[in-house]
Design a protein around this motif. Sequence first.
Motif, PDB file in Angstrom:
ATOM      1  N   VAL A 128      50.101  49.999  67.546  1.00 51.23           N
ATOM      2  CA  VAL A 128      49.010  49.381  68.313  1.00 51.23           C
ATOM      3  C   VAL A 128      47.814  50.325  68.371  1.00 51.23           C
ATOM      4  O   VAL A 128      47.911  51.505  68.022  1.00 51.23           O
ATOM      5  CB  VAL A 128      49.453  49.055  69.768  1.00 51.23           C
ATOM      6  N   GLY A 129      46.712  49.789  68.821  1.00 59.19           N
ATOM      7  CA  GLY A 129      45.535  50.596  69.104  1.00 59.19           C
ATOM      8  C   GLY A 129      45.484  50.938  70.587  1.00 59.19           C
ATOM      9  O   GLY A 129      45.913  50.140  71.435  1.00 59.19           O
ATOM     10  N   LEU A 130      44.988  52.110  70.901  1.00 58.67           N
ATOM     11  CA  LEU A 130      44.774  52.530  72.288  1.00 58.67           C
ATOM     12  C   LEU A 130      43.331  52.994  72.430  1.00 58.67           C
ATOM     13  O   LEU A 130      42.841  53.769  71.607  1.00 58.67           O
ATOM     14  CB  LEU A 130      45.709  53.691  72.656  1.00 58.67           C
ATOM     15  N   VAL A 131      42.654  52.504  73.474  1.00 57.27           N
ATOM     16  CA  VAL A 131      41.276  52.913  73.749  1.00 57.27           C
ATOM     17  C   VAL A 131      41.241  53.593  75.110  1.00 57.27           C
ATOM     18  O   VAL A 131      41.722  53.038  76.110  1.00 57.27           O
ATOM     19  CB  VAL A 131      40.308  51.702  73.739  1.00 57.27           C
ATOM     20  N   ALA A 132      40.677  54.802  75.142  1.00 61.66           N
ATOM     21  CA  ALA A 132      40.664  55.594  76.368  1.00 61.66           C
ATOM     22  C   ALA A 132      39.721  54.999  77.412  1.00 61.66           C
ATOM     23  O   ALA A 132      38.648  54.496  77.075  1.00 61.66           O
ATOM     24  CB  ALA A 132      40.233  57.022  76.048  1.00 61.66           C
ATOM     25  N   GLU A 133      40.136  55.092  78.649  1.00 60.65           N
ATOM     26  CA  GLU A 133      39.222  54.752  79.747  1.00 60.65           C
ATOM     27  C   GLU A 133      38.389  55.977  80.117  1.00 60.65           C
ATOM     28  O   GLU A 133      37.280  55.856  80.622  1.00 60.65           O
ATOM     29  CB  GLU A 133      40.019  54.232  80.949  1.00 60.65           C
ATOM     30  N   GLY A 134      38.939  57.164  79.850  1.00 60.52           N
ATOM     31  CA  GLY A 134      38.211  58.404  80.138  1.00 60.52           C
ATOM     32  C   GLY A 134      37.700  59.053  78.858  1.00 60.52           C
ATOM     33  O   GLY A 134      37.458  58.380  77.861  1.00 60.52           O
ATOM     34  N   ARG A 135      37.545  60.378  78.878  1.00 52.97           N
ATOM     35  CA  ARG A 135      36.949  61.095  77.739  1.00 52.97           C
ATOM     36  C   ARG A 135      37.958  61.954  76.981  1.00 52.97           C
ATOM     37  O   ARG A 135      37.614  62.519  75.944  1.00 52.97           O
ATOM     38  CB  ARG A 135      35.820  62.039  78.234  1.00 52.97           C
ATOM     39  N   ARG A 136      39.184  62.076  77.496  1.00 48.37           N
ATOM     40  CA  ARG A 136      40.129  63.009  76.862  1.00 48.37           C
ATOM     41  C   ARG A 136      40.725  62.390  75.603  1.00 48.37           C
ATOM     42  O   ARG A 136      41.113  61.229  75.589  1.00 48.37           O
ATOM     43  CB  ARG A 136      41.216  63.414  77.846  1.00 48.37           C
ATOM     44  N   HIS A 163      55.635  46.623  75.411  1.00 49.30           N
ATOM     45  CA  HIS A 163      54.327  47.127  75.875  1.00 49.30           C
ATOM     46  C   HIS A 163      53.246  46.983  74.794  1.00 49.30           C
ATOM     47  O   HIS A 163      52.176  47.572  74.922  1.00 49.30           O
ATOM     48  CB  HIS A 163      54.451  48.602  76.277  1.00 49.30           C
ATOM     49  N   ALA A 164      53.532  46.191  73.748  1.00 53.43           N
ATOM     50  CA  ALA A 164      52.636  46.167  72.585  1.00 53.43           C
ATOM     51  C   ALA A 164      51.533  45.112  72.678  1.00 53.43           C
ATOM     52  O   ALA A 164      50.586  45.152  71.895  1.00 53.43           O
ATOM     53  CB  ALA A 164      53.448  45.947  71.314  1.00 53.43           C
ATOM     54  N   ALA A 165      51.630  44.186  73.612  1.00 56.20           N
ATOM     55  CA  ALA A 165      50.629  43.118  73.673  1.00 56.20           C
ATOM     56  C   ALA A 165      49.288  43.675  74.152  1.00 56.20           C
ATOM     57  O   ALA A 165      49.244  44.483  75.092  1.00 56.20           O
ATOM     58  CB  ALA A 165      51.082  42.010  74.607  1.00 56.20           C
ATOM     59  N   PRO A 166      48.179  43.259  73.503  1.00 52.60           N
ATOM     60  CA  PRO A 166      46.860  43.708  73.968  1.00 52.60           C
ATOM     61  C   PRO A 166      46.682  43.406  75.448  1.00 52.60           C
ATOM     62  O   PRO A 166      47.068  42.340  75.932  1.00 52.60           O
ATOM     63  CB  PRO A 166      45.892  42.873  73.112  1.00 52.60           C
ATOM     64  N   GLY A 167      46.139  44.406  76.159  1.00 49.16           N
ATOM     65  CA  GLY A 167      45.894  44.225  77.587  1.00 49.16           C
ATOM     66  C   GLY A 167      47.077  44.553  78.479  1.00 49.16           C
ATOM     67  O   GLY A 167      46.977  44.429  79.708  1.00 49.16           O
ATOM     68  N   THR A 168      48.218  44.985  77.885  1.00 45.32           N
ATOM     69  CA  THR A 168      49.394  45.353  78.695  1.00 45.32           C
ATOM     70  C   THR A 168      48.975  46.387  79.742  1.00 45.32           C
ATOM     71  O   THR A 168      48.417  47.434  79.400  1.00 45.32           O
ATOM     72  CB  THR A 168      50.507  45.947  77.808  1.00 45.32           C
ATOM     73  N   TYR A 220      44.955  54.206  79.288  1.00 46.38           N
ATOM     74  CA  TYR A 220      44.508  53.676  77.994  1.00 46.38           C
ATOM     75  C   TYR A 220      44.706  52.167  77.968  1.00 46.38           C
ATOM     76  O   TYR A 220      45.671  51.654  78.531  1.00 46.38           O
ATOM     77  CB  TYR A 220      45.309  54.299  76.835  1.00 46.38           C
ATOM     78  N   GLU A 221      43.792  51.503  77.287  1.00 44.82           N
ATOM     79  CA  GLU A 221      43.937  50.060  77.082  1.00 44.82           C
ATOM     80  C   GLU A 221      44.610  49.808  75.736  1.00 44.82           C
ATOM     81  O   GLU A 221      44.214  50.375  74.718  1.00 44.82           O
ATOM     82  CB  GLU A 221      42.559  49.385  77.095  1.00 44.82           C
ATOM     83  N   VAL A 222      45.638  48.950  75.730  1.00 49.09           N
ATOM     84  CA  VAL A 222      46.297  48.547  74.486  1.00 49.09           C
ATOM     85  C   VAL A 222      45.462  47.454  73.827  1.00 49.09           C
ATOM     86  O   VAL A 222      45.124  46.456  74.466  1.00 49.09           O
ATOM     87  CB  VAL A 222      47.719  48.014  74.752  1.00 49.09           C
ATOM     88  N   VAL A 223      45.091  47.667  72.556  1.00 48.96           N
ATOM     89  CA  VAL A 223      44.278  46.679  71.832  1.00 48.96           C
ATOM     90  C   VAL A 223      44.924  46.391  70.477  1.00 48.96           C
ATOM     91  O   VAL A 223      45.707  47.187  69.966  1.00 48.96           O
ATOM     92  CB  VAL A 223      42.820  47.166  71.613  1.00 48.96           C
ATOM     93  N   ALA A 224      44.556  45.248  69.914  1.00 47.98           N
ATOM     94  CA  ALA A 224      45.021  44.913  68.563  1.00 47.98           C
ATOM     95  C   ALA A 224      44.252  45.745  67.543  1.00 47.98           C
ATOM     96  O   ALA A 224      43.079  46.057  67.734  1.00 47.98           O
ATOM     97  CB  ALA A 224      44.813  43.428  68.296  1.00 47.98           C
ATOM     98  N   LEU A 225      44.934  46.079  66.453  1.00 46.09           N
ATOM     99  CA  LEU A 225      44.268  46.781  65.353  1.00 46.09           C
ATOM    100  C   LEU A 225      43.660  45.769  64.390  1.00 46.09           C
ATOM    101  O   LEU A 225      44.175  44.674  64.245  1.00 46.09           O
ATOM    102  CB  LEU A 225      45.291  47.657  64.610  1.00 46.09           C
TER     103      LEU A 225
END
Length: 373
Positions: free
Chosen positions: A294-302, A342-347, A361-366
């Motif tokens: 899956v893709g993960l997008v950070a909510e913060g900067r780390r 836990h793989a569904a986008p938005g989990t 982190y937000e789970v997103v589709a690749l």
Amino acid sequence: MSSTGELRHTALDALHRSLGATMTDFAGWDMPLRYGSERDEHNAVRTKAGLFDLSHMGEITVTGPQAAALLDYALVGNIGGVKPGRARYTMICRADGGILDDLIVYRLGETEYMVVANASNAQVVLDALAERSAGFDAEVRDDRDAYALIAVQGPQSPGILRSLTDADLDGLKYYAGLPGTVAGVPALIARTGYTGEDGFELFVKPEHAVELWQALTKAGEGAGLVPCGLSCRDTLRLEAGMPLYGHELSTSLTPFDAGLGRVVKFEKDGEFVGREALREAAARAEQNPPRVLVGLVAEGRRVPRAGYAVVAGGEVIGEVTSGAPSPTLGKPIAMAYVDAAHAAPGTPGVGVDIRGSHEPYEVVALPFYKRQK
């Protein structure tokens, strides 16, 4: 690396140094990491064009009356079904189904194929193909020294290349290649790449590499073309959701574990290496879904890095395979294998353990990024 332990150099080595490139050891090759700002190089490829030296990739030629039969036996894909002039993404697996490498195979003629392996696995792939060729009327040839490989990638790349060749670029489909002349240099012109953008990879003799690079640089002056190193190639492929061997792919994973079961062609005729193990892997994946990429997008900067644990509710639910700041999204991103639950986008409630701190982190589709056609 060479037998003496020294780094190998591409035909463009002196040119990279003259451009002030920061060089790095990559799979035993001394390669340009960046020329200036990797963010600027990345953005140039997304918006204009970038020029890459990929001469470290491993070219292996397979020829002979049974070349197709050998490749159908040695690889998991249906290579005999590839038409001359076309290319296919495929994999070579061990007998136990583990991925030895992911490959692009070009059919150059009726009985001639070029297999392009990753630099780090080129010798492994060459040895496996040679071993698997026993009993086939086909020759496996190491052509790594016969080619330099230059890529021009980005939305301006067709216009730049068109100014240097009379080859039919408009008729050249994605994952196809045709022989032509670029700036007077004989080349195999392939419409492939690893950036998520339209682009071309040009296979030429090493003695023509500098001349071709300089011609492309000159032709791209008005279009914003810049030289690009391996660093931005990595962030570009990450945004495009493209796997990297040693990160998303390895001998401990089958194509089904990697979510790439589609490359395995059970319907092709005859036996192929790993068929039984891969059938079992496919059945296991049906019954008990493996971890999902899956893709993960950070909510913060780390920034997450490969090997960091993915967590939810205090439990480890996966592992980051690649992570970097995304110039296009303006946030850190990662690819990770996580439990199917836990793989569904938005989990909700998913984080990455970065040095003891669970960062959200937000789970997103690749993929994270898809170019506008």
